[in-house]
Each structure stands twice: as C-alpha cells, then as structure tokens.
Design a protein around this motif. Sequence first.
Motif, short mmCIF file in Angstrom:
data_model
loop_
_atom_site.label_atom_id
_atom_site.label_comp_id
_atom_site.label_asym_id
_atom_site.label_seq_id
_atom_site.Cartn_x
_atom_site.Cartn_y
_atom_site.Cartn_z
N ARG A 163 0.82 -1.22 0.00
CA ARG A 163 0.00 0.00 0.00
C ARG A 163 0.85 1.26 0.00
O ARG A 163 0.37 2.34 -0.38
N HIS A 164 2.09 1.11 0.43
CA HIS A 164 3.02 2.25 0.40
C HIS A 164 4.02 2.11 -0.75
O HIS A 164 5.10 2.71 -0.73
N HIS A 165 3.63 1.29 -1.74
CA HIS A 165 4.32 1.21 -3.03
C HIS A 165 5.74 0.68 -2.93
O HIS A 165 6.62 1.06 -3.71
N VAL A 166 5.95 -0.23 -1.97
CA VAL A 166 7.25 -0.89 -1.83
C VAL A 166 7.08 -2.38 -2.09
O VAL A 166 6.21 -3.02 -1.49
N ALA A 167 7.88 -2.91 -2.99
CA ALA A 167 7.93 -4.35 -3.23
C ALA A 167 9.16 -4.89 -2.49
O ALA A 167 10.27 -4.38 -2.67
N HIS A 168 8.94 -5.91 -1.67
CA HIS A 168 10.07 -6.47 -0.91
C HIS A 168 11.02 -7.22 -1.82
O HIS A 168 12.24 -7.08 -1.72
N ARG A 169 10.50 -8.08 -2.66
CA ARG A 169 11.23 -8.84 -3.69
C ARG A 169 12.07 -10.00 -3.15
O ARG A 169 12.77 -10.66 -3.91
N ASP A 170 11.96 -10.25 -1.83
CA ASP A 170 12.69 -11.40 -1.27
C ASP A 170 12.04 -11.85 0.04
O ASP A 170 12.72 -12.24 0.98
N CYS A 171 10.70 -11.77 0.10
CA CYS A 171 10.00 -12.08 1.36
C CYS A 171 9.81 -13.59 1.52
O CYS A 171 8.70 -14.11 1.56
N MET A 172 10.92 -14.27 1.60
CA MET A 172 10.96 -15.71 1.77
C MET A 172 11.04 -16.06 3.25
O MET A 172 11.11 -15.18 4.11
N GLU A 173 11.05 -17.35 3.55
CA GLU A 173 11.03 -17.82 4.93
C GLU A 173 12.17 -17.23 5.77
O GLU A 173 11.94 -16.81 6.91
N LEU A 174 13.39 -17.18 5.24
CA LEU A 174 14.53 -16.72 6.03
C LEU A 174 14.47 -15.23 6.36
O LEU A 174 15.17 -14.77 7.26
N ASN A 175 13.63 -14.49 5.63
CA ASN A 175 13.51 -13.05 5.87
C ASN A 175 12.27 -12.70 6.68
O ASN A 175 11.83 -11.55 6.68
N ILE A 176 11.72 -13.69 7.36
CA ILE A 176 10.60 -13.48 8.29
C ILE A 176 11.09 -13.89 9.68
O ILE A 176 11.41 -15.05 9.91
N LEU A 177 11.17 -12.94 10.59
CA LEU A 177 11.67 -13.19 11.94
C LEU A 177 10.65 -12.74 12.97
O LEU A 177 9.62 -12.17 12.63
N MET A 178 10.94 -13.01 14.25
CA MET A 178 10.05 -12.58 15.33
C MET A 178 10.88 -12.08 16.50
O MET A 178 12.08 -12.37 16.62
N ASP A 179 10.21 -11.32 17.37
CA ASP A 179 10.90 -10.83 18.57
C ASP A 179 10.94 -11.94 19.62
O ASP A 179 10.48 -13.06 19.40
N GLY A 180 11.49 -11.61 20.79
CA GLY A 180 11.69 -12.62 21.82
C GLY A 180 10.64 -12.61 22.91
O GLY A 180 10.92 -13.06 24.03
N SER A 181 9.42 -12.14 22.60
CA SER A 181 8.38 -12.00 23.62
C SER A 181 8.12 -13.29 24.39
O SER A 181 7.81 -13.26 25.58
N MET A 182 8.21 -14.43 23.71
CA MET A 182 7.83 -15.69 24.35
C MET A 182 8.98 -16.33 25.14
O MET A 182 8.79 -17.37 25.76
N PHE A 183 10.14 -15.69 25.15
CA PHE A 183 11.29 -16.30 25.81
C PHE A 183 11.48 -15.80 27.23
O PHE A 183 11.50 -14.60 27.49
N ILE A 184 11.63 -16.75 28.14
CA ILE A 184 11.93 -16.45 29.54
C ILE A 184 13.41 -16.09 29.66
O ILE A 184 13.78 -15.16 30.38
N ASP A 185 14.25 -16.85 28.98
CA ASP A 185 15.69 -16.61 28.98
C ASP A 185 16.09 -15.89 27.70
O ASP A 185 15.59 -16.22 26.62
N ALA A 186 17.01 -14.94 27.82
CA ALA A 186 17.63 -14.40 26.62
C ALA A 186 18.41 -15.55 25.96
O ALA A 186 19.06 -16.33 26.63
N TRP A 187 18.32 -15.64 24.64
CA TRP A 187 18.98 -16.74 23.94
C TRP A 187 20.35 -16.30 23.44
O TRP A 187 20.63 -15.12 23.26
N HIS A 188 21.21 -17.28 23.21
CA HIS A 188 22.53 -16.99 22.69
C HIS A 188 22.41 -16.63 21.20
O HIS A 188 21.83 -17.40 20.43
N PRO A 189 22.94 -15.49 20.78
CA PRO A 189 22.73 -15.04 19.40
C PRO A 189 23.28 -15.98 18.33
O PRO A 189 22.79 -15.98 17.21
N SER A 190 24.29 -16.77 18.67
CA SER A 190 24.86 -17.69 17.69
C SER A 190 24.33 -19.11 17.83
O SER A 190 24.69 -19.99 17.06
N ASP A 191 23.47 -19.33 18.82
CA ASP A 191 22.85 -20.64 19.03
C ASP A 191 21.52 -20.40 19.75
O ASP A 191 21.46 -20.40 20.97
#
Length: 358
Positions: A163-191
Amino acid sequence: MASIPAAHSHLTENEIWWRDHYNFLNEKGYKLRSRYSPDWVPSWTNTNKAPINCEDGVRSPHYRLLDAQRTRDGVRVSLKSIVVSRHPYEIEIGRFFCNSPLSEDPANHCVPIYDVLEVPTDDDLAIVVMPLLRDASDPYFDSVGEVVDCIHQLFEGLRFMHRHHVAHRDCMELNILMDGSMFIDAWHPSDNYMSEDYKRVARHRTRTQSPPRYYYIDFGISRKYEASNTNPLEVPIFGGDKEVPEFKEDNFKPRNPFPTDVWYLGHAIQEIFLDRYSGVEFLSGLVSDMMHSDPVQRPNMDDVFSRFQVLRQGLSKWKLRCRVAHHDDSSLFDLLVHWARRIQYIVRRIPPTHTSLS
C-alpha cells in the motif's frame, strides 16, 4: 589437559572484521561479545572445557550479521554491514518505514532501524543497527490460533508495504523473523536453542501465553515506486527462493514485482506450515492461489488479506485452540501436554488469538 583445536581457538576471517571494528562500535555505543574483543582470551584456555561448550566458543553463523549490546540501556541489537553500492536502496527503504507516521502504524511489520553507522575504514560500507530477532518458526507452533496470529501479521505487513508502493522482492522464509516475547531466557545469538550464558537450553512460553510480533527483514533488493506507477516493471533479481515460476520462464523479461511478492509469501507459508504441520489445511486454497503459475491470476495483498479474514471468521474458538502437530513432534505425550495447556488457557481465559479482525 585436553588440547584446544586451532579451528575453535581462532576467529574466522569474517569474525576478524568485527573484531577489528570492536573499538569503533564501542565508541558508538555498541559493545560486542567478549569473543570479538581485541583482548579476547578464550574462556577454555588452561581448562579441560571443550570450546563448543563455552559461550565464547560459538562462532557467528552469519557473514555480515553480528549481535551487540547497546551500552546506554543494555538492549541487545543486531548489526548488519551493508555494501552500499551493491544495495543502494536498503537503508533508504528501511528508514522510510521507520519515519512517523508509518512507524506508529500497527500494520507496519518492517524491522525497525535504530541507527546507521558509517564505517570509517570504508566509504562503501555502513552498519545498520536493528533489534535482535530470531527465526519465526522456532520453537514449533502449538495451536491453530498461533498460526492464525502469525499469518495475520505476515499478510498485514506485506499489504502495508504494498500500500506504500514498496515491493520487498525477497519475502521468503529466512527473511521473516520474530521478537523474543515468548522467551523467559535471553537466547545466545549464535545458538538460539541455548541461553545467553550458554549454561542451559533457553526456556520459553507458548505463543498463546506470550504472543510474539513478526517482522520482515532485508530490503537489499526491495524497491519503492511512485504511486502513479501502477505496473512497475523490473528485470528479475533472484532472492533466496529460486522457485519463482515466472523467473524460470524468462529471467530477463521485466516483471511486476508485486505479484512475485505474493508468490514468495505464499511459498513461505507453504514451507513453514502446510509442508510441516497437520491441522492447517484450511490455508491450502488461499496459498495455492497465491502461488498460481501465472502472476496475473494471483490475488493482490488486499484480496489475500480480505480472504484470510473470511477464513478466520469461520474458525470457532474451539478450532483455534486445536493443536497443530509438527511432523517431528507428534507423540502421544505431546498431545497430552497440549491438552493440559489447552484446559489451563480456558480456565485462565487466555484468548486463543491475539490479533483482531480488521
């Protein structure tokens, strides 16, 4: 004392780049983990510990991404180095969605940009600072309502971009992420399975208990068009998903990237949900239309979102609380645990979904 394998006691070439910019980033207010300090001494030195069991023994899995801590408030962030000449619109488009009033719109699911740093050693490099996010499909989904919440946000977010005239052009599975709302522990960024200190598996709640927010990332090949340009044509650029039907026919013929975005998202939903879970078959018709081999026959994102709302209205609260079973997680024990949670949610009046119909 066990010897330390050289492969684990030294940084990779990509990691060395971050180490060499440790002090620069620290001056800008972003502190890298100890592994990337110029003064780093591996924590397993002169011990019997194996590097792979130590927090600072885990390598970053990404070439141009690294985590950091914002020193003024301790917030964990993600740093992405960008070759500006190769992706000249990435920062511009990211900032466009971060400006008011778009940044306040709840339908905006584009990853926020906190800061952009010019790299002093290379005029063609910039470092973009964003929130630290994680794989949207891990941990597994538990109920139909959780799937509905996720897909609602993904449809809403891509519709917002279009609607704001932007095409993502790569909105595949790997480019869809989420925040950490459901996590009790902060997770290790590399694992992501492990806690930040690498001493235990990172604990989490279900999405029903603590609903996450989903985001689109990576605007490296995205484009923004004038509102008057209702049929923009671009020579295809292959993103991470190589299966786009129209690109296989003729990958030099200019195409409208908006129907291709619809295909990308349909395919991502096919891969994340329909190929891996039972109980989500109600999505198959809409996803099939999104992945029509003829781009002209695909619904646009307004139509996709409207059709999804109709599908959603047809799901009872009981159906929304029903289990979706991942193909790798379908034992009798898992079913019993789900029913125990389901009864608990009903008693505590925790709703099966957290996104409103619109």
